[in-house]
Write an enzyme that holds these catalytic residues in place. Structure first.
Site, mmCIF file in Angstrom:
data_model
loop_
_atom_site.group_PDB
_atom_site.id
_atom_site.type_symbol
_atom_site.label_atom_id
_atom_site.label_comp_id
_atom_site.label_asym_id
_atom_site.label_seq_id
_atom_site.Cartn_x
_atom_site.Cartn_y
_atom_site.Cartn_z
ATOM 1 N N GLU A 66 -3.523 9.931 17.873
ATOM 2 C CA GLU A 66 -4.034 11.310 17.912
ATOM 3 C C GLU A 66 -5.009 11.534 16.756
ATOM 4 O O GLU A 66 -6.084 12.129 16.932
ATOM 5 C CB GLU A 66 -2.872 12.317 17.800
ATOM 6 C CG GLU A 66 -1.944 12.369 19.003
ATOM 7 C CD GLU A 66 -0.938 11.216 19.044
ATOM 8 O OE1 GLU A 66 -0.799 10.494 18.027
ATOM 9 O OE2 GLU A 66 -0.293 11.026 20.093
ATOM 10 N N SER A 104 4.992 -1.140 4.015
ATOM 11 C CA SER A 104 5.126 -2.521 4.494
ATOM 12 C C SER A 104 5.097 -3.491 3.315
ATOM 13 O O SER A 104 4.284 -3.327 2.403
ATOM 14 C CB SER A 104 3.973 -2.875 5.442
ATOM 15 O OG SER A 104 3.904 -1.953 6.494
ATOM 16 N N GLU A 162 -8.660 -0.708 6.710
ATOM 17 C CA GLU A 162 -7.455 -0.918 7.508
ATOM 18 C C GLU A 162 -7.772 -0.752 8.995
ATOM 19 O O GLU A 162 -7.322 -1.513 9.835
ATOM 20 C CB GLU A 162 -6.390 0.093 7.080
ATOM 21 C CG GLU A 162 -5.035 -0.145 7.699
ATOM 22 C CD GLU A 162 -3.957 0.757 7.107
ATOM 23 O OE1 GLU A 162 -4.294 1.871 6.656
ATOM 24 O OE2 GLU A 162 -2.784 0.336 7.105
ATOM 25 N N GLN A 189 0.862 -1.190 0.000
ATOM 26 C CA GLN A 189 0.000 0.000 0.000
ATOM 27 C C GLN A 189 0.893 1.233 0.000
ATOM 28 O O GLN A 189 1.548 1.514 1.005
ATOM 29 C CB GLN A 189 -0.874 -0.050 1.256
ATOM 30 C CG GLN A 189 -1.727 1.156 1.511
ATOM 31 C CD GLN A 189 -2.146 1.243 2.985
ATOM 32 O OE1 GLN A 189 -1.609 0.539 3.839
ATOM 33 N NE2 GLN A 189 -3.077 2.116 3.294
HETATM 34 C C1 LIG Z 1 4.863 -0.358 11.298
HETATM 35 C C2 LIG Z 1 4.368 0.636 10.278
HETATM 36 C C3 LIG Z 1 3.908 0.193 9.055
HETATM 37 C C4 LIG Z 1 3.458 1.119 8.096
HETATM 38 N N1 LIG Z 1 3.048 0.648 6.869
HETATM 39 C C5 LIG Z 1 2.633 1.543 5.924
HETATM 40 C C6 LIG Z 1 2.248 1.077 4.621
HETATM 41 O O1 LIG Z 1 2.267 -0.126 4.324
HETATM 42 N N2 LIG Z 1 1.875 1.991 3.702
HETATM 43 C C7 LIG Z 1 1.836 3.345 3.978
HETATM 44 O O2 LIG Z 1 1.466 4.113 3.094
HETATM 45 N N3 LIG Z 1 2.212 3.819 5.192
HETATM 46 C C8 LIG Z 1 2.609 2.949 6.176
HETATM 47 N N4 LIG Z 1 3.005 3.411 7.414
HETATM 48 C C9 LIG Z 1 3.046 4.854 7.657
HETATM 49 C C10 LIG Z 1 1.944 5.370 8.566
HETATM 50 O O3 LIG Z 1 0.694 5.346 7.923
HETATM 51 C C11 LIG Z 1 2.346 6.788 8.993
HETATM 52 O O4 LIG Z 1 3.524 6.673 9.765
HETATM 53 C C12 LIG Z 1 1.261 7.451 9.824
HETATM 54 O O5 LIG Z 1 0.145 7.762 9.032
HETATM 55 C C13 LIG Z 1 1.773 8.751 10.514
HETATM 56 O O6 LIG Z 1 2.346 9.582 9.587
HETATM 57 P P1 LIG Z 1 3.821 10.200 9.823
HETATM 58 O O7 LIG Z 1 4.724 9.078 10.192
HETATM 59 O O8 LIG Z 1 4.146 11.027 8.639
HETATM 60 O O9 LIG Z 1 3.691 11.128 11.101
HETATM 61 P P2 LIG Z 1 3.118 12.608 11.149
HETATM 62 O O10 LIG Z 1 1.845 12.674 10.371
HETATM 63 O O11 LIG Z 1 4.204 13.555 10.767
HETATM 64 O O12 LIG Z 1 2.780 12.770 12.678
HETATM 65 C C14 LIG Z 1 3.782 13.099 13.668
HETATM 66 C C15 LIG Z 1 3.090 13.267 15.009
HETATM 67 O O13 LIG Z 1 2.149 14.369 14.926
HETATM 68 C C16 LIG Z 1 0.858 13.947 15.325
HETATM 69 N N5 LIG Z 1 -0.168 14.635 14.517
HETATM 70 C C17 LIG Z 1 -0.153 14.793 13.160
HETATM 71 N N6 LIG Z 1 -1.276 15.447 12.768
HETATM 72 C C18 LIG Z 1 -2.007 15.699 13.885
HETATM 73 C C19 LIG Z 1 -3.257 16.340 14.137
HETATM 74 N N7 LIG Z 1 -3.993 16.871 13.156
HETATM 75 N N8 LIG Z 1 -3.710 16.406 15.422
HETATM 76 C C20 LIG Z 1 -2.977 15.872 16.446
HETATM 77 N N9 LIG Z 1 -1.767 15.274 16.269
HETATM 78 C C21 LIG Z 1 -1.289 15.178 15.011
HETATM 79 C C22 LIG Z 1 0.839 12.457 15.055
HETATM 80 O O14 LIG Z 1 -0.134 11.815 15.859
HETATM 81 C C23 LIG Z 1 2.261 12.058 15.416
HETATM 82 O O15 LIG Z 1 2.374 11.880 16.805
HETATM 83 C C24 LIG Z 1 3.455 2.514 8.393
HETATM 84 C C25 LIG Z 1 3.909 2.949 9.651
HETATM 85 C C26 LIG Z 1 4.369 2.035 10.589
HETATM 86 C C27 LIG Z 1 4.841 2.545 11.909
#
Ligand SMILES: Cc1cc2nc3c(=O)[nH]c(=O)nc-3n(C[C@H](O)[C@H](O)[C@H](O)COP(=O)(O)OP(=O)(O)OC[C@H]3O[C@@H](n4cnc5c(N)ncnc54)[C@H](O)[C@@H]3O)c2cc1C
Length: 396
Positions: free
Chosen positions: A379, A162, A246, A127
């Site tokens: 969050e 992933s 999901e 994905q």
């Molecule tokens: C084990 C694992 C597997 C994954 N597999 C996939 C996959 O197969 N495909 C894929 O596309 N993605 C995948 N991901 C990515 C995952 O979807 C993202 O990490 C997740 O959506 C968070 O985005 P970010 O890491 O950019 O953090 P950010 O969006 O930058 O967030 C950083 C922090 O800010 C907080 N935050 C952000 N916006 C807000 C808001 N509006 N209000 C309050 N707090 C907020 C968040 O909660 C977090 O604590 C995976 C992640 C992990 C850990």
């Protein structure tokens, strides 16, 4: 809702139970300790076996290789798999996310072309949503696709994908209209063959030691127009459909896995020595274990409520966010209790002195940290519940 099984559901469960009893590979308990990459072919072979037995895609349409059964029977399937201690299926993303998305939004040609190969594990899927600057705020993603004749040409980057290392195909969200306002209007979902020239997959090492996910770079990657899912520039609805699955349905067998972990924790509490007796005699340990047990039961009942709604509407709702918060944070609490029981031994991946442990808690604790990030952070789930379930003002 009625929590009892109908006669048909009981028959389905009994038939499945017999099949699993005869077919679950006996060496899974030792095989599961191998790294994911090393045991992946084993998981593919297991999924193929389920497919041949008619058990992959229980609720998928029969004409695409599914069983055409009800959603509740699909739920029973995941629960029985967990109860039997069966290995997971290799094509986790294809089965839980991409397949349901193609069923809901794909053309007839796409359904014919992709669905049965997802079920048989002949084609593994990933994905491709997140980017370095677009995770929670997915609508700000930058990977672009420009129309050139009969192809979309993709440039950009995805991250945290992933199974990117194992995938034959990727459901990718790209920006097809850079000028669209609001920004989520200009997105499109494409089905991308990972062998297309210009796709570069690089591993990301996690703290568990595994490289379960990847970065993916795209340089002039040509995808046929026929691989658009749904409408061009309306990919946001398609992507949301994937995310709802999901959050809402992926954890169907989880509460049984958690219950099995709970049994192991209780056994561990009888083995670990504490204050001249066993940890099980310590009142604080007992309180913690009882609290987890109650929470796993709450999770089971909430899941039944969500599946009951899904059976009625066919679409997972924002309540999936309640499930997502609950299973991810509960797992972290359970893993924390295991670490408190084990003390320094909790860091050992092997050679643990405790017979019921086999080092599983060290891996489980580290892997559980990602639970509250993957599939949308806690969050963000709370924002969704606040706005869409409770009717509170938007947070941003
Ligand atoms: C084990 C694992 C597997 C994954 N597999 C996939 C996959 O197969 N495909 C894929 O596309 N993605 C995948 N991901 C990515 C995952 O979807 C993202 O990490 C997740 O959506 C968070 O985005 P970010 O890491 O950019 O953090 P950010 O969006 O930058 O967030 C950083 C922090 O800010 C907080 N935050 C952000 N916006 C807000 C808001 N509006 N209000 C309050 N707090 C907020 C968040 O909660 C977090 O604590 C995976 C992640 C992990 C850990």
């Amino acid at each position: 809702m009625d929590l009892n099984m109908s006669v048909e559901e009981q028959q389905f469960r009994d038939e499945l139970r017999d099949w699993l009893k005869a077919n679950v590979p006996p060496d899974w308990e030792t095989k599961r300790e191998e790294p994911l990459e090393a045991r992946f072919d084993y998981l593919k072979a297991w999924q193929r076996k389920l497919f041949k037995g008619g058990w992959a895609g229980v609720s998928w349409p029969k004409q695409y290789g599914g069983r055409g059964a009800s959603l509740m029977e699909q739920v029973i399937f995941w629960q029985e798999m967990a109860l039997a201690g069966a290995p997971p299926m290799a094509n986790a993303i294809g089965l839980s996310l991409v397949g349901p998305t193609i069923i809901a939004f794909g053309s007839d040609e796409q359904k014919k072309r992709y669905l049965s190969k997802i079920l048989s594990a002949d084609e593994i899927w990933c994905q491709g949503f997140s980017e370095p600057n677009a995770g929670s705020d997915l609508a700000s993603l930058q990977a672009s696709a420009k129309l050139e004749g009969d192809f979309y040409v993709i440039n950009g980057q995805k991250t945290w994908i992933s199974y990117g290392w194992a995938a034959d195909w990727c459901e990718v969200v790209v920006r097809t209209d850079p000028n669209a306002v609001p920004k989520h209007k200009g997105l499109t979902v494409l089905l991308l063959d990972m062998k297309t020239p210009g796709v570069d997959v690089r591993p990301l090492r996690q703290m568990t030691g595994e490289s379960e996910f990847n970065e993916i770079f795209f340089q002039d990657v040509r995808v046929p127009v026929a691989n658009v899912v749904g409408q061009v520039n309306q990919g946001w609805d398609v992507a949301l459909g994937t995310l709802m699955h999901e959050r809402g349905t992926m954890g169907a067998g989880l509460q049984i896995l958690y219950r099995r972990n709970m049994d192991r924790l209780i056994a561990l509490s009888h083995e670990v020595k504490r204050n001249g007796g066993t940890a099980a005699e310590d009142p604080l340990v007992r309180q913690n274990l009882a609290q987890c047990y109650a929470e796993i039961e709450i999770m089971r009942l909430n899941q039944m409520r969500a599946f009951s709604r899904l059976s009625a509407t066919g679409v997972p709702g924002p309540e999936g966010s309640i499930q997502k918060i609950f299973w991810s944070e509960l797992n972290q609490r359970v893993q924390q209790i295991a670490q408190e029981l084990l003390g320094p031994y909790g860091q050992l991946a092997s050679n643990s002195p405790y017979t019921v442990d086999k080092g599983m808690w060290s891996y489980g604790y580290l892997r559980s940290r990602g639970n509250t990030i993957e599939a949308g952070t806690s969050e963000v789930q709370r924002n969704i519940i606040g706005h869409f379930v409770l009717g509170l003002p938007r947070s941003y």
